[in-house]
Design an enzyme around this catalytic site. Structure first.
Site, PDB file in Angstrom:
ATOM      1  CB  SER A  25      -0.831   0.409   1.298  1.00 31.54           C
ATOM      2  OG  SER A  25      -1.535   1.118   1.518  1.00 31.54           O
ATOM      3  CG  LEU A  26       1.771   3.438  -3.473  1.00 32.46           C
ATOM      4  CD1 LEU A  26       1.848   3.811  -5.278  1.00 32.46           C
ATOM      5  CD2 LEU A  26       3.569   3.155  -3.467  1.00 32.46           C
ATOM      6  CB  THR A  72      -7.856  -0.866   0.876  1.00 30.84           C
ATOM      7  OG1 THR A  72      -7.532  -1.189  -1.180  1.00 30.84           O
ATOM      8  CG2 THR A  72      -6.556  -1.328   1.095  1.00 30.84           C
ATOM      9  CE  LYS A  76     -11.775   0.999  -1.277  1.00 34.89           C
ATOM     10  NZ  LYS A  76     -11.976   1.914  -2.595  1.00 34.89           N
ATOM     11  N   GLY A 136     -14.112  -2.321 -17.810  1.00 34.20           N
ATOM     12  CA  GLY A 136     -14.328  -2.475 -16.987  1.00 34.20           C
ATOM     13  C   GLY A 136     -15.487  -2.259 -15.679  1.00 34.20           C
ATOM     14  N   GLY A 138     -15.939  -3.373 -12.096  1.00 35.91           N
ATOM     15  CA  GLY A 138     -15.484  -3.701 -11.358  1.00 35.91           C
ATOM     16  C   GLY A 138     -15.889  -2.765 -10.124  1.00 35.91           C
ATOM     17  CB  ALA A 140     -12.103   0.857  -9.711  1.00 37.40           C
ATOM     18  CE1 TYR A 236       0.194   2.921  -7.560  1.00 34.78           C
ATOM     19  CE2 TYR A 236      -2.130   2.898  -7.882  1.00 34.78           C
ATOM     20  CZ  TYR A 236      -1.280   2.447  -7.152  1.00 34.78           C
ATOM     21  OH  TYR A 236      -1.224   1.221  -5.759  1.00 34.78           O
ATOM     22  N   GLY A 257      -3.533   6.958 -13.124  1.00 35.75           N
ATOM     23  CA  GLY A 257      -4.399   6.504 -12.115  1.00 35.75           C
ATOM     24  C   GLY A 257      -3.612   7.246 -10.931  1.00 35.75           C
TER      25      GLY A 257
HETATM   26  P1  NAP Z   1     -12.186  -5.389  -9.235  1.00 35.19           P
HETATM   27  O1  NAP Z   1     -12.915  -4.931  -8.543  1.00 35.19           O
HETATM   28  O2  NAP Z   1     -11.931  -6.137  -9.914  1.00 35.19           O
HETATM   29  O3  NAP Z   1     -12.822  -4.700 -11.850  1.00 35.19           O
HETATM   30  C1  NAP Z   1     -11.565  -5.867 -12.513  1.00 35.19           C
HETATM   31  C2  NAP Z   1     -12.367  -5.433 -13.827  1.00 35.19           C
HETATM   32  O4  NAP Z   1     -11.281  -5.494 -15.108  1.00 35.19           O
HETATM   33  C3  NAP Z   1     -13.539  -6.900 -14.331  1.00 35.19           C
HETATM   34  O5  NAP Z   1     -14.876  -5.259 -14.578  1.00 35.19           O
HETATM   35  C4  NAP Z   1     -13.071  -7.825 -14.940  1.00 35.19           C
HETATM   36  O6  NAP Z   1     -13.551  -7.781 -15.741  1.00 35.19           O
HETATM   37  C5  NAP Z   1     -12.053  -6.642 -15.570  1.00 35.19           C
HETATM   38  N1  NAP Z   1     -10.551  -7.704 -15.795  1.00 35.19           N
HETATM   39  C6  NAP Z   1      -9.844  -7.871 -15.123  1.00 35.19           C
HETATM   40  N2  NAP Z   1      -9.160  -8.504 -15.727  1.00 35.19           N
HETATM   41  C7  NAP Z   1      -9.685  -8.595 -17.497  1.00 35.19           C
HETATM   42  C8  NAP Z   1      -9.273  -9.268 -18.667  1.00 35.19           C
HETATM   43  N3  NAP Z   1      -8.100  -9.780 -18.955  1.00 35.19           N
HETATM   44  N4  NAP Z   1      -9.517  -8.856 -20.078  1.00 35.19           N
HETATM   45  C9  NAP Z   1     -11.144  -7.821 -19.308  1.00 35.19           C
HETATM   46  N5  NAP Z   1     -11.083  -7.316 -18.415  1.00 35.19           N
HETATM   47  C10 NAP Z   1     -10.828  -8.164 -17.504  1.00 35.19           C
HETATM   48  O7  NAP Z   1     -11.189  -3.855  -9.820  1.00 35.19           O
HETATM   49  P2  NAP Z   1     -11.138  -2.907  -9.233  1.00 35.19           P
HETATM   50  O8  NAP Z   1     -11.127  -2.479  -7.893  1.00 35.19           O
HETATM   51  O9  NAP Z   1     -12.532  -1.661  -9.513  1.00 35.19           O
HETATM   52  O10 NAP Z   1     -10.339  -2.405 -10.520  1.00 35.19           O
HETATM   53  C11 NAP Z   1      -9.833  -1.981 -11.649  1.00 35.19           C
HETATM   54  C12 NAP Z   1      -8.833  -1.479 -12.329  1.00 35.19           C
HETATM   55  O11 NAP Z   1      -8.897   0.089 -11.709  1.00 35.19           O
HETATM   56  C13 NAP Z   1      -7.331  -1.713 -11.392  1.00 35.19           C
HETATM   57  O12 NAP Z   1      -6.609  -1.970 -12.540  1.00 35.19           O
HETATM   58  C14 NAP Z   1      -6.872  -0.601 -10.033  1.00 35.19           C
HETATM   59  O13 NAP Z   1      -5.731  -1.528  -9.811  1.00 35.19           O
HETATM   60  C15 NAP Z   1      -7.175   0.496 -11.018  1.00 35.19           C
HETATM   61  N6  NAP Z   1      -7.846   1.101  -9.186  1.00 35.19           N
HETATM   62  C16 NAP Z   1      -7.206   2.285  -9.162  1.00 35.19           C
HETATM   63  C17 NAP Z   1      -7.437   2.898  -8.266  1.00 35.19           C
HETATM   64  C18 NAP Z   1      -6.681   4.481  -8.252  1.00 35.19           C
HETATM   65  O14 NAP Z   1      -6.424   4.813  -7.209  1.00 35.19           O
HETATM   66  N7  NAP Z   1      -5.347   4.925  -9.088  1.00 35.19           N
HETATM   67  C19 NAP Z   1      -8.819   2.170  -7.508  1.00 35.19           C
HETATM   68  C20 NAP Z   1      -9.291   1.675  -7.868  1.00 35.19           C
HETATM   69  C21 NAP Z   1      -8.528   0.906  -8.735  1.00 35.19           C
HETATM   70  P3  NAP Z   1     -15.019  -9.292 -15.540  1.00 35.19           P
HETATM   71  O15 NAP Z   1     -15.767  -8.646 -14.672  1.00 35.19           O
HETATM   72  O16 NAP Z   1     -14.811  -9.905 -16.645  1.00 35.19           O
HETATM   73  O17 NAP Z   1     -14.022  -9.999 -14.655  1.00 35.19           O
END
Ligand code: NAP
Length: 294
Positions: A25-26, A72, A76, A136, A138, A140, A236, A257
């Site tokens: 974690s950062l 986190t 959440k 996506g 998920g 976020a 990021y 990000g």
């Molecule tokens: P999550 O709830 O696990 O959702 C992941 C999403 O990515 C799902 O829709 C999943 O599709 C899709 N996915 C995963 N692997 C894939 C692949 N190989 N091909 C196509 N789609 C794929 O994750 P999250 O928390 O929403 O986070 C999503 C991204 O945002 C991550 O990279 C995370 O590090 C980043 N993030 C950044 C911040 C920030 O502060 N910068 C904050 C939150 C998240 P399915 O539904 O089909 O499985």
């Protein structure tokens, strides 16, 4: 067996981040930079709290000198029933990333989407009337789709590998705000068509992230966008994904990000500390520290 987080009994002001895994974690970098900037003598710790340990942690937190904590994965959503009150955004997103402890009461907030907005070139104003395309479906994606809708976006399209999850988000968007929202499967064809009209494109998948072999099959869709389109990658690490590299090459506006991560933390600090400061100045300091550390 994992050792549960041990809250110190010292009479100091304490803050923490809880989750599992929490090792990378950062959050400490973000929050200690701010605490040093303000000259405040708080401690900020990473706390490994596994799924089964949340109830115990909450009980101990109420009795401790903890003023608040960031939340986190995987807590959440499941933390919500343990809280005495939650903010409007936390309620809308069904997700909490910040808990303030005040007179033994636990108040939950979600600062993720506001953090994203602050990281945009015009601090989120560009969401109003925008055609937003999110890749996506998920956690976020869900928060940002709802944030865009509550910010009066013109439309919110969600493309996902499993289209049912995109449909759930779009249903929530339309039911709660009446904003037009369309779920689509994540195909190159759909990306090409949807991104041609988009004002903002957000990658909310791990495609292109360090440590994963998975990437977009094709980035051709960026070639169809308007010159004014803002391309956002929530990733990021690396700081410039293939998606952002192509956006830069095409002369589009783009952000990674890191800004979202930093600003969600700084907004949480404003809540914990009940104080105001120039978040953009502190974010610059944090970015410099982060770049030196990697
Ligand atoms: P999550 O709830 O696990 O959702 C992941 C999403 O990515 C799902 O829709 C999943 O599709 C899709 N996915 C995963 N692997 C894939 C692949 N190989 N091909 C196509 N789609 C794929 O994750 P999250 O928390 O929403 O986070 C999503 C991204 O945002 C991550 O990279 C995370 O590090 C980043 N993030 C950044 C911040 C920030 O502060 N910068 C904050 C939150 C998240 P399915 O539904 O089909 O499985």
């Amino acid at each position: 067996m994992t050792k549960a987080f041990d809250i110190k009994n010292e009479k100091t002001y304490q803050l923490a981040v809880i989750g599992s895994p929490i090792g990378h974690s950062l959050s400490p970098l973000i929050h200690t930079t701010l605490l040093d900037y303000l000259g405040l003598k708080y401690t900020y710790e990473k706390a490994e709290v596994n799924e089964g340990e949340l109830a115990g942690f909450i009980e101990r937190a109420k009795e401790s000198c903890l003023c608040g904590f960031n939340v986190t994965m995987p807590h959440k959503r499941v933390i919500i029933p343990y809280l005495d009150e939650i903010s409007e955004d936390a309620q809308r997103f069904n997700s909490v990333n910040t808990v303030k402890i005040s007179k033994g009461r636990l108040i939950g907030f979600n600062t993720d989407a506001d953090g994203f907005c602050m990281s945009l070139p015009s601090s989120g104003e560009e969401l109003k009337d925008a055609r937003v395309v999110i890749i996506g479906a998920g956690g976020a994606s869900s928060s940002l789709a709802l944030k865009a809708a509550y910010s009066d976006a013109a439309s919110v399209t969600v493309l996902n590998r499993s289209v049912e999850k995109a449909s759930e988000i779009c249903r929530a968007v339309t039911d709660s705000t009446g904003i037009s929202s369309r779920p689509l499967s994540l195909s190159s064809e759909n990306l090409n068509t949807e991104c041609a009209d988009a004002d903002i494109i957000i990658n909310a998948t791990p495609l292109g992230m360090a440590g994963t072999k998975h990437n977009f099959e094709s980035l051709e869709f960026l070639e169809y966008t308007k010159k004014s389109t803002v391309v956002c990658d929530l990733i990021y690490n690396p700081s410039e994904t293939e998606l952002l590299k192509k956006a830069r090459t095409l002369g589009l506006k783009y952000i990674n990000g890191l800004g979202m991560l930093i600003f969600q933390g700084l907004i949480a600090d404003k809540i914990f500390l009940d104080t105001d400061f120039d978040a953009h100045t502190v974010a610059k300091l944090i970015k410099e520290k982060y770049e030196k550390a990697i």
